[in-house]
Design a protein around this motif. Sequence first.
Motif, PDB file in Angstrom:
ATOM      1  N   LYS A   1       0.817  -1.210   0.000  1.00  0.00           N
ATOM      2  CA  LYS A   1       0.000   0.000   0.000  1.00  0.00           C
ATOM      3  C   LYS A   1       0.856   1.267   0.000  1.00  0.00           C
ATOM      4  CE  LYS A   1      -0.392  -0.125   5.032  1.00  0.00           C
ATOM      5  NZ  LYS A   1      -1.335  -0.158   6.183  1.00  0.00           N
ATOM      6  N   PHE A   2       2.150   1.147   0.361  1.00  0.00           N
ATOM      7  CA  PHE A   2       3.049   2.302   0.370  1.00  0.00           C
ATOM      8  C   PHE A   2       3.751   2.519  -0.975  1.00  0.00           C
ATOM      9  CE2 PHE A   2       3.005   0.790   4.814  1.00  0.00           C
ATOM     10  CZ  PHE A   2       2.436   1.912   5.395  1.00  0.00           C
ATOM     11  N   GLY A   3       3.438   1.716  -1.974  1.00  0.00           N
ATOM     12  CA  GLY A   3       4.039   1.881  -3.285  1.00  0.00           C
ATOM     13  C   GLY A   3       5.302   1.073  -3.454  1.00  0.00           C
ATOM     14  N   LEU A   4       6.103   1.448  -4.466  1.00  0.00           N
ATOM     15  CA  LEU A   4       7.334   0.719  -4.755  1.00  0.00           C
ATOM     16  C   LEU A   4       8.361   0.941  -3.657  1.00  0.00           C
ATOM     17  CD1 LEU A   4       7.688   1.496  -8.573  1.00  0.00           C
ATOM     18  CD2 LEU A   4       6.838  -0.611  -7.531  1.00  0.00           C
ATOM     19  N   LEU A   5       9.203  -0.056  -3.462  1.00  0.00           N
ATOM     20  CA  LEU A   5      10.259   0.043  -2.463  1.00  0.00           C
ATOM     21  C   LEU A   5      11.366   0.956  -2.983  1.00  0.00           C
ATOM     22  CD1 LEU A   5      11.373  -0.963   0.249  1.00  0.00           C
ATOM     23  CD2 LEU A   5      12.506  -2.803  -1.014  1.00  0.00           C
ATOM     24  N   GLU A   6      11.755   1.926  -2.172  1.00  0.00           N
ATOM     25  CA  GLU A   6      12.768   2.894  -2.589  1.00  0.00           C
ATOM     26  C   GLU A   6      14.139   2.238  -2.633  1.00  0.00           C
ATOM     27  OE1 GLU A   6      13.945   7.463  -1.484  1.00  0.00           O
ATOM     28  OE2 GLU A   6      13.688   6.025   0.143  1.00  0.00           O
ATOM     29  N   LYS A   7      14.842   2.423  -3.762  1.00  0.00           N
ATOM     30  CA  LYS A   7      16.189   1.894  -3.913  1.00  0.00           C
ATOM     31  C   LYS A   7      17.204   2.968  -3.526  1.00  0.00           C
ATOM     32  CE  LYS A   7      14.550  -1.913  -5.621  1.00  0.00           C
ATOM     33  NZ  LYS A   7      13.128  -1.541  -5.596  1.00  0.00           N
TER      34      LYS A   7
END
Length: 229
Positions: free
Chosen positions: A24-30
């Motif tokens: 629900k928080f979107g894509l995982l930040e790289k």
Amino acid sequence: MSSLKNAVPKRPYKERAQPNSRKKFGLLEKHKDYVERAKAYHKKEDTLRKLKEKAAFKNPDEFYFKMIKTRTVDGVHRPESQVNKYTAEQLMLMKTQDAGYILQKVQSEKRKIEKLTATLHSLDNQPSNKHIYFAEDREEANEIQSRSSKGRSVASSEAVPDSIKRKTISSYKELEARRSRVSELEKLYMDMTLQQELMKKGRKRKLREDELTNPTSKSVYKWRAERKR
């Protein structure tokens, strides 16, 4: 060993994805996303710091003429219109210089047209070689006539090279383009001369259509007669 090591297939590297519980928080930040976000944050931070320093060291008594010659529109300073930046004499001088430049270009184009026309005229009208033969009797005259007709047929059969034809066609196109350019420059010069005359002193008015003896689409002005001392 190094060759065998490179021959063994390696497992492709895969970055960790966002867990299902946090989708629900979107894509995982790289890491590269974090670097861009950090650079943008520090850039804004430096801008705010510089603005605070300017506000802290500002002299309350300083004055610039742009403070009264500009106005604020939606928080942005915009300069006033520069319509009356030049005086009438300065505008008159600039228009005179522009008209002189246009006249110089017209004369230059006309000289080029004359030179190009003379070159094409000499190519199109080549002198024909004529020879006079004297024969003692009719048989010799017929023989000379047959030889000359054969020579003319051989000369006419020789075609003009394609390169010469292409150059001639391009020269004619250039001639037409220069003639159209001269006509446009002459119209522009006449308009600039009219504007230059309208800027001079003296009462004048624009004639109506019913006052024109020869109706035209261009504007016609009439100056009031003044007595000269």
